[in-house]
Design a protein around this motif. Structure first.
Motif, mmCIF file in Angstrom:
data_model
loop_
_atom_site.group_PDB
_atom_site.id
_atom_site.type_symbol
_atom_site.label_atom_id
_atom_site.label_comp_id
_atom_site.label_asym_id
_atom_site.label_seq_id
_atom_site.Cartn_x
_atom_site.Cartn_y
_atom_site.Cartn_z
ATOM 1 N N ILE A 211 7.668 -10.901 -0.957
ATOM 2 C CA ILE A 211 7.334 -10.099 -1.675
ATOM 3 C C ILE A 211 6.521 -9.078 -0.598
ATOM 4 C CG2 ILE A 211 6.157 -8.611 -3.552
ATOM 5 C CD1 ILE A 211 6.553 -11.261 -5.005
ATOM 6 N N VAL A 212 6.842 -7.655 -0.340
ATOM 7 C CA VAL A 212 6.020 -6.897 0.503
ATOM 8 C C VAL A 212 5.342 -5.896 -0.227
ATOM 9 C CG1 VAL A 212 6.494 -5.248 2.425
ATOM 10 C CG2 VAL A 212 7.774 -7.295 2.377
ATOM 11 N N THR A 213 4.070 -6.035 0.496
ATOM 12 C CA THR A 213 3.258 -4.946 -0.220
ATOM 13 C C THR A 213 2.274 -4.160 0.667
ATOM 14 O OG1 THR A 213 1.428 -4.441 -1.992
ATOM 15 C CG2 THR A 213 1.435 -6.368 -0.649
ATOM 16 N N GLU A 214 1.341 -3.423 0.488
ATOM 17 C CA GLU A 214 0.489 -2.617 1.383
ATOM 18 C C GLU A 214 -0.911 -2.861 1.081
ATOM 19 O OE1 GLU A 214 1.394 1.389 0.615
ATOM 20 O OE2 GLU A 214 3.380 1.326 1.394
ATOM 21 N N PRO A 215 -1.807 -3.336 2.559
ATOM 22 C CA PRO A 215 -3.269 -3.382 2.483
ATOM 23 C C PRO A 215 -3.784 -2.157 1.659
ATOM 24 C CG PRO A 215 -2.275 -4.232 4.402
ATOM 25 C CD PRO A 215 -1.221 -3.427 3.646
ATOM 26 N N ALA B 34 1.985 -6.749 -6.770
ATOM 27 C CA ALA B 34 2.996 -7.995 -6.034
ATOM 28 C C ALA B 34 2.409 -9.198 -6.690
ATOM 29 C CB ALA B 34 2.567 -7.521 -4.605
ATOM 30 N N LEU B 35 1.231 -9.468 -6.812
ATOM 31 C CA LEU B 35 0.782 -10.722 -7.404
ATOM 32 C C LEU B 35 1.242 -10.874 -8.615
ATOM 33 C CD1 LEU B 35 -1.281 -12.917 -7.207
ATOM 34 C CD2 LEU B 35 -2.870 -11.435 -8.410
ATOM 35 N N LYS B 36 1.361 -9.872 -9.677
ATOM 36 C CA LYS B 36 1.551 -10.141 -10.839
ATOM 37 C C LYS B 36 3.327 -10.575 -10.940
ATOM 38 C CE LYS B 36 -1.355 -7.079 -13.246
ATOM 39 N NZ LYS B 36 -1.572 -5.694 -14.126
ATOM 40 N N GLU B 37 4.088 -10.034 -10.147
ATOM 41 C CA GLU B 37 5.431 -10.199 -9.863
ATOM 42 C C GLU B 37 5.622 -11.674 -9.229
ATOM 43 O OE1 GLU B 37 9.436 -10.410 -9.508
ATOM 44 O OE2 GLU B 37 8.192 -9.254 -10.653
ATOM 45 N N ALA B 38 4.852 -12.099 -8.323
ATOM 46 C CA ALA B 38 4.690 -13.389 -7.938
ATOM 47 C C ALA B 38 4.388 -14.597 -8.961
ATOM 48 C CB ALA B 38 3.890 -13.671 -6.833
ATOM 49 N N GLU C 281 3.964 -1.111 -3.985
ATOM 50 C CA GLU C 281 2.897 -0.476 -3.054
ATOM 51 C C GLU C 281 1.552 -1.015 -3.585
ATOM 52 O OE1 GLU C 281 0.884 4.024 -3.091
ATOM 53 O OE2 GLU C 281 2.896 3.712 -3.846
ATOM 54 N N SER C 282 1.231 -1.474 -4.853
ATOM 55 C CA SER C 282 0.143 -2.090 -5.051
ATOM 56 C C SER C 282 0.055 -3.476 -4.977
ATOM 57 C CB SER C 282 -0.019 -1.865 -6.831
ATOM 58 O OG SER C 282 -1.165 -2.621 -7.233
#
Length: 450
Positions: free
Chosen positions: A370-374, A407-411, A402-403
């Protein structure tokens, strides 16, 4: 426009002024005006590309266990800026920080400093020096920030030790364009007559640069390969360490070690090399050294360095943000969890060598991404751009958020679909780890969240 950090807002300071004029000269003048607080304790200066924070934390923990008063200044911070300045592992308080900042503002308001200003990191460094002088410590473990020669921490008057962890490619174009140039920049923290210790796994050209600079400064030069250690995996990710020094000091024994990353064994070897020299210098009896090392290092946690932040589901955070750091992370995962299914949350800054880091991550077995942004508006790498690197290398679409929290919730949601317990790994910039770590610590992890 990028958001300013709390310190920048509070003090109206620019966040970055590296190599803008004579920064070290300015900081030395500020320290002198403040009465040279850095001369009131002995300094162990930590420099390198990867492993600085872990090495600094281990040394501070050992010193504290040996009943010394210990200050630690580390960066980048995990959590808030107050975490980066600690005395005996207790954060500086907001009021204490503000007290030291008032002194700095008074100095910078003097005519001698007209039209001059400090950056956020420089002010933070000066605050640390004042705090450790006002709340007396015996030793300060001082971690370099961006580099070496021009790093704010190099403004201190003297150091007892220069300790070098692995040096590789990072901050290209600022510290240099090659490993040789970067190592040369970092080697300039070595002070005349001090003791300089290097990790044993340095690239050959880096090793020679450090050795040559130490010789020029008439500093004692010691390689960490003078300590031999073996590690046996124990329960709960702990290891049993057997170690022995081959040079003066000759510490040896066995203890429990709690940091799980494979790369921590390399940092540990460097720390034990420092310890071997330290106990000889200060004439510490070694009969209880095993017990002291177990007490100092068996329960130690270094935030953001292969840190297990949750057990249901299992979530690890690792700040590997450059090619060498990511390779070390991959080695640790493969050693500990090769066959387990993995969900990797990944995000980098755009000024990092992220293409080669992605290639390393893709060697992980049984992993989805899963890719996201710092959270750094000036430097964050767009998630779409990072996903394109994955797609070019795998010819598969990558899920994008983006958030970091989304991303954490999806994981976490994905972990419901498996019976064999996928492990979630968050790997990349500390600007990615910080919001996820804060979210988990403040709100917890709802295993059934979606």
């Amino acid at each position: 426009m990028a958001k300013q950090s709390n310190l920048a807002k509070q003090a109206s300071l620019p966040d970055f002024m590296y190599n803008v004029g004579d920064r070290i000269g300015l900081l030395k003048r500020v320290l002198k005006t403040l009465g040279n607080p850095d001369k009131r304790f002995k300094i162990i200066h930590i420099c390198g590309t990867n492993g600085k924070g872990s090495t600094a934390t281990m040394i501070a923990a050992i010193l504290h266990q040996l009943n010394y008063q210990v200050g630690a200044f580390t960066s980048p911070f995990i959590g808030t800026m107050y975490n980066s300045i600690q005395r005996n592992f207790a954060d500086i308080s907001k009021s204490e920080f503000n007290d030291e900042m008032r002194q700095i503002r008074q100095v910078m308001a003097r005519p001698a400093f007209r039209n001059e200003t400090l950056s956020e990191f420089e002010a933070q460094f000066i605050v640390a020096m004042l705090f450790f002088a006002d709340h007396p410590v015996d030793y300060v473990v001082l971690e370099c920030g961006l580099g070496g020669e021009l790093d704010a921490t190099n403004a201190v008057s003297d150091t007892m030790y220069s300790v070098f962890t692995e040096i590789g490619l990072d901050h290209l174009g600022i510290l240099g364009d090659t490993v040789t140039e970067i190592a040369t920049t970092k080697s300039k923290i070595i002070r005349p007559g001090n003791t300089t210790i290097t990790a044993s796994h340095q690239r050959s050209e880096v090793f020679q640069i450090l050795k040559s600079q130490a010789a020029t400064k008439q500093a004692t030069f010691i390689s960490a390969d003078t300590v031999q250690l073996t590690a046996t995996q124990g329960a709960h990710l702990k290891r049993v360490i057997n170690f022995q020094s081959t040079i003066e000091g000759r510490i040896q024994g066995q203890f429990m070690f709690g940091l799980p990353g494979t790369y921590q064994l390399q940092n540990l070897q460097t720390v034990l090399t420092w310890l071997n020299d330290f106990v000889a210098k200060v004439k510490i009896p070694c009969q209880h050294l095993d017990e002291n090392l177990t007490a100092a290092l068996s329960q130690l946690v270094v935030p953001g360095r292969f840190e297990r932040i949750s057990t249901r589901p299992t979530i690890f955070l690792d700040g590997g943000h450059n090619p060498d750091g990511v390779k070390a992370f991959v080695t640790s995962v493969n050693e500990l969890y090769r066959s387990r299914p993995k969900i990797i949350i990944n995000g980098f800054l755009k000024d990092k060598e992220y293409q080669s880091a992605v290639k390393s991550l893709l060697t992980l077995k049984n992993a989805s991404f899963i890719v996201t942004e710092p959270q750094n508006q000036k430097r964050e790498l767009d998630a779409v751009k990072l996903s394109q690197v994955y797609q070019q290398l795998t010819d598969k679409p990558i899920q994008i958020f983006e958030s970091p929290i989304d991303a954490l919730k999806e994981a976490i949601y994905r972990t419901h679909k498996f019976n064999d317990g996928p492990i979630i790994f968050v790997i990349g910039s500390f600007y990615l780890l910080n919001p996820i770590r804060s979210y988990i610590l403040t709100k917890g992890v709802d295993f059934h969240e979606n």
